[in-house]
Design a protein around this motif. Sequence first.
Motif, PDB file in Angstrom:
ATOM      1  N   VAL A  56      45.152  -1.388   0.716  1.00 17.84           N
ATOM      2  CA  VAL A  56      46.032  -2.539   0.994  1.00 17.84           C
ATOM      3  C   VAL A  56      45.711  -3.681   0.030  1.00 17.84           C
ATOM      4  O   VAL A  56      46.591  -4.368  -0.480  1.00 17.84           O
ATOM      5  CB  VAL A  56      45.873  -2.992   2.470  1.00 17.84           C
ATOM      6  CG1 VAL A  56      46.554  -4.329   2.718  1.00 17.84           C
ATOM      7  CG2 VAL A  56      46.425  -1.930   3.408  1.00 17.84           C
ATOM      8  N   ASP A  57      44.406  -3.815  -0.282  1.00 22.43           N
ATOM      9  CA  ASP A  57      43.988  -4.874  -1.213  1.00 22.43           C
ATOM     10  C   ASP A  57      44.251  -4.509  -2.679  1.00 22.43           C
ATOM     11  O   ASP A  57      43.938  -5.280  -3.584  1.00 22.43           O
ATOM     12  CB  ASP A  57      42.480  -5.157  -1.051  1.00 22.43           C
ATOM     13  CG  ASP A  57      42.195  -5.852   0.277  1.00 22.43           C
ATOM     14  OD1 ASP A  57      43.165  -6.345   0.876  1.00 22.43           O
ATOM     15  OD2 ASP A  57      41.017  -5.878   0.691  1.00 22.43           O
ATOM     16  N   GLY A  58      44.763  -3.319  -2.890  1.00 18.73           N
ATOM     17  CA  GLY A  58      45.129  -2.904  -4.247  1.00 18.73           C
ATOM     18  C   GLY A  58      43.989  -2.335  -5.075  1.00 18.73           C
ATOM     19  O   GLY A  58      44.084  -2.294  -6.311  1.00 18.73           O
ATOM     20  N   ALA A  59      42.909  -1.884  -4.426  1.00 20.96           N
ATOM     21  CA  ALA A  59      41.770  -1.312  -5.177  1.00 20.96           C
ATOM     22  C   ALA A  59      42.136   0.079  -5.693  1.00 20.96           C
ATOM     23  O   ALA A  59      42.720   0.881  -4.963  1.00 20.96           O
ATOM     24  CB  ALA A  59      40.553  -1.222  -4.277  1.00 20.96           C
ATOM     25  N   SER A  60      41.791   0.339  -6.947  1.00 20.75           N
ATOM     26  CA  SER A  60      42.080   1.649  -7.536  1.00 20.75           C
ATOM     27  C   SER A  60      41.123   2.697  -6.949  1.00 20.75           C
ATOM     28  O   SER A  60      40.051   2.340  -6.431  1.00 20.75           O
ATOM     29  CB  SER A  60      41.887   1.589  -9.050  1.00 20.75           C
ATOM     30  OG  SER A  60      40.526   1.358  -9.334  1.00 20.75           O
ATOM     31  N   PRO A  61      41.468   3.995  -7.050  1.00 19.97           N
ATOM     32  CA  PRO A  61      40.546   5.038  -6.543  1.00 19.97           C
ATOM     33  C   PRO A  61      39.166   4.936  -7.198  1.00 19.97           C
ATOM     34  O   PRO A  61      38.149   5.172  -6.559  1.00 19.97           O
ATOM     35  CB  PRO A  61      41.249   6.338  -6.926  1.00 19.97           C
ATOM     36  CG  PRO A  61      42.672   5.994  -7.022  1.00 19.97           C
ATOM     37  CD  PRO A  61      42.733   4.575  -7.506  1.00 19.97           C
ATOM     38  N   TRP A  62      39.142   4.610  -8.478  1.00 18.51           N
ATOM     39  CA  TRP A  62      37.870   4.488  -9.208  1.00 18.51           C
ATOM     40  C   TRP A  62      37.016   3.376  -8.596  1.00 18.51           C
ATOM     41  O   TRP A  62      35.827   3.552  -8.362  1.00 18.51           O
ATOM     42  CB  TRP A  62      38.193   4.182 -10.676  1.00 18.51           C
ATOM     43  CG  TRP A  62      36.987   4.053 -11.565  1.00 18.51           C
ATOM     44  CD1 TRP A  62      36.530   2.915 -12.152  1.00 18.51           C
ATOM     45  CD2 TRP A  62      36.094   5.084 -11.970  1.00 18.51           C
ATOM     46  NE1 TRP A  62      35.418   3.168 -12.895  1.00 18.51           N
ATOM     47  CE2 TRP A  62      35.119   4.521 -12.804  1.00 18.51           C
ATOM     48  CE3 TRP A  62      36.033   6.466 -11.707  1.00 18.51           C
ATOM     49  CZ2 TRP A  62      34.099   5.243 -13.380  1.00 18.51           C
ATOM     50  CZ3 TRP A  62      35.017   7.187 -12.277  1.00 18.51           C
ATOM     51  CH2 TRP A  62      34.058   6.594 -13.099  1.00 18.51           C
TER      52      TRP A  62
ATOM     53  N   ARG B 161      31.436  12.043   5.218  1.00 17.91           N
ATOM     54  CA  ARG B 161      32.243  12.136   6.442  1.00 17.91           C
ATOM     55  C   ARG B 161      31.935  11.003   7.419  1.00 17.91           C
ATOM     56  O   ARG B 161      32.658  10.799   8.381  1.00 17.91           O
ATOM     57  CB  ARG B 161      32.036  13.491   7.103  1.00 17.91           C
ATOM     58  CG  ARG B 161      32.694  14.555   6.244  1.00 17.91           C
ATOM     59  CD  ARG B 161      32.916  15.846   6.911  1.00 17.91           C
ATOM     60  NE  ARG B 161      33.621  16.729   5.977  1.00 17.91           N
ATOM     61  CZ  ARG B 161      33.596  18.033   6.014  1.00 17.91           C
ATOM     62  NH1 ARG B 161      32.891  18.637   6.945  1.00 17.91           N
ATOM     63  NH2 ARG B 161      34.267  18.754   5.151  1.00 17.91           N
ATOM     64  N   SER B 162      30.833  10.296   7.178  1.00 18.38           N
ATOM     65  CA  SER B 162      30.489   9.193   8.079  1.00 18.38           C
ATOM     66  C   SER B 162      31.185   7.887   7.659  1.00 18.38           C
ATOM     67  O   SER B 162      31.115   6.888   8.353  1.00 18.38           O
ATOM     68  CB  SER B 162      28.970   8.978   8.088  1.00 18.38           C
ATOM     69  OG  SER B 162      28.565   8.438   6.844  1.00 18.38           O
ATOM     70  N   ILE B 163      31.854   7.899   6.509  1.00 16.80           N
ATOM     71  CA  ILE B 163      32.538   6.670   6.059  1.00 16.80           C
ATOM     72  C   ILE B 163      33.873   6.566   6.815  1.00 16.80           C
ATOM     73  O   ILE B 163      34.711   7.470   6.705  1.00 16.80           O
ATOM     74  CB  ILE B 163      32.801   6.701   4.538  1.00 16.80           C
ATOM     75  CG1 ILE B 163      31.484   6.906   3.778  1.00 16.80           C
ATOM     76  CG2 ILE B 163      33.490   5.412   4.080  1.00 16.80           C
ATOM     77  CD1 ILE B 163      31.668   7.120   2.283  1.00 16.80           C
ATOM     78  N   PRO B 164      34.088   5.475   7.546  1.00 19.10           N
ATOM     79  CA  PRO B 164      35.343   5.358   8.308  1.00 19.10           C
ATOM     80  C   PRO B 164      36.555   5.275   7.365  1.00 19.10           C
ATOM     81  O   PRO B 164      36.485   4.599   6.333  1.00 19.10           O
ATOM     82  CB  PRO B 164      35.172   4.044   9.084  1.00 19.10           C
ATOM     83  CG  PRO B 164      33.730   3.722   9.007  1.00 19.10           C
ATOM     84  CD  PRO B 164      33.196   4.331   7.763  1.00 19.10           C
TER      85      PRO B 164
ATOM     86  N   GLU C 127      41.527   2.514   3.712  1.00 16.08           N
ATOM     87  CA  GLU C 127      42.894   2.010   3.933  1.00 16.08           C
ATOM     88  C   GLU C 127      42.962   0.513   3.601  1.00 16.08           C
ATOM     89  O   GLU C 127      43.894   0.052   2.936  1.00 16.08           O
ATOM     90  CB  GLU C 127      43.313   2.255   5.380  1.00 16.08           C
ATOM     91  CG  GLU C 127      43.606   3.730   5.665  1.00 16.08           C
ATOM     92  CD  GLU C 127      43.697   4.046   7.161  1.00 16.08           C
ATOM     93  OE1 GLU C 127      43.774   5.236   7.491  1.00 16.08           O
ATOM     94  OE2 GLU C 127      43.652   3.093   7.975  1.00 16.08           O
ATOM     95  N   ALA C 128      41.940  -0.214   4.046  1.00 18.71           N
ATOM     96  CA  ALA C 128      41.903  -1.660   3.770  1.00 18.71           C
ATOM     97  C   ALA C 128      41.812  -1.909   2.265  1.00 18.71           C
ATOM     98  O   ALA C 128      42.485  -2.812   1.721  1.00 18.71           O
ATOM     99  CB  ALA C 128      40.716  -2.291   4.476  1.00 18.71           C
ATOM    100  N   ALA C 129      41.018  -1.071   1.583  1.00 22.77           N
ATOM    101  CA  ALA C 129      40.872  -1.236   0.136  1.00 22.77           C
ATOM    102  C   ALA C 129      42.189  -0.970  -0.576  1.00 22.77           C
ATOM    103  O   ALA C 129      42.541  -1.661  -1.541  1.00 22.77           O
ATOM    104  CB  ALA C 129      39.798  -0.285  -0.368  1.00 22.77           C
TER     105      ALA C 129
END
Lengths: 316, 439
Positions: free
Chosen positions: A217-223, A205-208, A213-215
């Motif tokens: 936008v950069d096309g990073a997969s959930p994995w 819960r401390s991870i913003p 969202e930025a990841a």
Amino acid sequence: MAESTLTAEGSRRAQVPVGSRGRARGLSDRAVLLLFITPTLVLLLAINIFPLIWNIVLSFTNYRANQPGREIKWIGLRNYERLLGSEDIWGYLQVTAHFVCWSIFFQVLIGFSLAWLLNRQFRGHAFWTTVIVLPMMLSPAVVGTFWTYLFQPQSGIFNYIVNFFIDAGDFSMIGDVALAPWTIVIVDTWMWTPFVMLICLAGLRSIPEYIYEAAEVDGASPWRQFWTITVPMVLPFLMLAVLFRAIENFKMFDMVVELTSGGPGSTTELASINLKREAFESWKTGYSAAFATILFVTVFGAANIYVKFLNQVKKR
Amino acid sequence: MFRKATILSAAATLAALVQPAAAQEGELTLCWAAWDPANALQELSKDFTEQTGIEMNFEFVPWTNFADRFLNELNSGGQLCDLMIGDSQWLGGSATYGHYVQLNDFFDERGISMDDFLPATVYAYSTWPKGEPQYWALPAMGDALGWVYRRDWFERPELQEAFAAEYGYDLGVPENWNQLMDIGRFFQGREIDGVTVYGMAIYSERGSEGITMGVTSAMYPWGMQYDNPDQPYDMEGYLNSPEAVEALEFYKELYECCTPPGHSDAYMVANLDAYRSGQVAMQMNWFAFFPGILKDDNVGGDVSGFFVNPSQNVEASVLGGQGISVVSYSDNIDQALEYIEWFAQPDVQQQWWELGGYSCHRAVLEDPSFPDSQPFAGDFLVAMSQVQDFWQEPTYAELLQAMQKRVHDYVVADEGTAQEALDQLLEDWTYTFEDDGKL
């Protein structure tokens, strides 16, 4: 006139800084500081440091607390030699290592998974969080006692469930040499996984949100997000949980005594259980003081190395 | 109204004045284990309070924590207990380290003769050094290890027939350990009235003294001795003699063939539970529990029968029981001695037996009506005539812990051989005696 002088004096006093005023009454800042911390220091010395030093001194003697008239002899390193040369002691340490490592492994695995699921904030997640943390609110002795009933071969629900899926017959989790070490791992995991889960949940819960969202936008997969954002950011929390659990499990006593009494044979006799037996049942005080010192140095050393490693991880 | 109140008040004052010196005589705390005989003693002690005005408090601790709790109390010079009914094995340490008051002078002064008590109980519960006329306790609770069996099952014709066909002799009270195992095997896993039952509940407990009491119940009849009778503490060839090894192997086989699943940490209560719930055909347990079994709703009355520990090469039973001692740290030594004097009286001892305690007084035990007074009374007399005890040395706790570990590792955890277990035990005990200056 006199009145105005008094007023001027009063206002001057009011402007004097607090520290200077203290000094004016004869107590320096340092003295005040000492006044406040001395009782704590004395208490710490009396309750922690003195017993520790006394324990180390006793470890070099043949002292037995139940033999008041016996001459106390300085025997040098004999207790340590006997301990380190004893196969039994290494056996107890192995049992302890098995218990600590496997219980922490399962607690981290299940605790993190549960935290990850609960972090999704599905409907009723608050209710399930409360239900999941219930086991850690119980007393370890109570947990040990009621699990002996659950593991009872004839009437326990554990055997019933296992036999529902596979025909295992009247096996005994507590009485079987191969199964008993896993029994204490299972019960400890059941009880303390919620603790690891809560710490992991706090980490998650401390991870913003904007990082994810930025990841995206950069096309990073959930994995990829999981391995490059979630895991590294939760890692310091997870390591802290591991530290707490490792220290707790290293000195585990009550739950295992209630559950297996260290048996069958010595298959679940943790170092702490053996230490208690040597110290307060066999009354080998000097010998057990040496054992306690060895355990203390081991835990203290390992914890120090671990904390240094943890600090490095945090700095990354 | 006022007159009535005055009369009542005067009566109350008068009553307070003429009361026996109850409140002024003080009070005593007696420490023992929490079990049926302790409740009987509590009941019996009301008579003492009535006679002397001394209030009795009782501190009863469950058997599993009994030694831990009260040995700590004694070792720390605690004043909780004025009177202690401690295990016979504590005697050496308690006498040597001054926990108990020596009673010789008191016995002489009050005319209490140890000849009035069964010699085996005086030897076991009162003397230190062993057999010397130095008394540290009054024999209080005689006890030995015995056996209980399901008489109703043993008497069923179909079971008798099946047993005779399988083993070639009649199903009945076993005469030796081989027969005991036969019976155990016969009942193991058998279905009786639609329920699966097992052979027997034997001691296997690791934490206190359970498995030691269990294995020695086999080792004594095989002829095992702890040491050379002519050379004390010389244990080689005695403790690990071929007979001792054979007995230990036999006990392990008994544990494996004939006990219920999961019976790996069982002592008195676990055996009682297994028996009372109809799980087993036989159980080993202390005679002290037999009055309770006789009154039990499920297995009481004619349902149960009793027998003495079977013999093998010799006749022998494991000694239980305790003596009552005065704690030297007590502030109430005089009152505590008064209790001992009261307790030693033959009529009190008779009442003690009737309430469920086991008297060691010869006036009770040698009464012609005694063997028939309870179904197990005769067996108790036989058992007490052949008892053997564990070490009573000051280092007994260390000796016991070593034996608990070695035999549990072998019998329950299946580690090594019986010979290795006893050889290792011999090493442990040799170290203990060397450290204690005995070797």
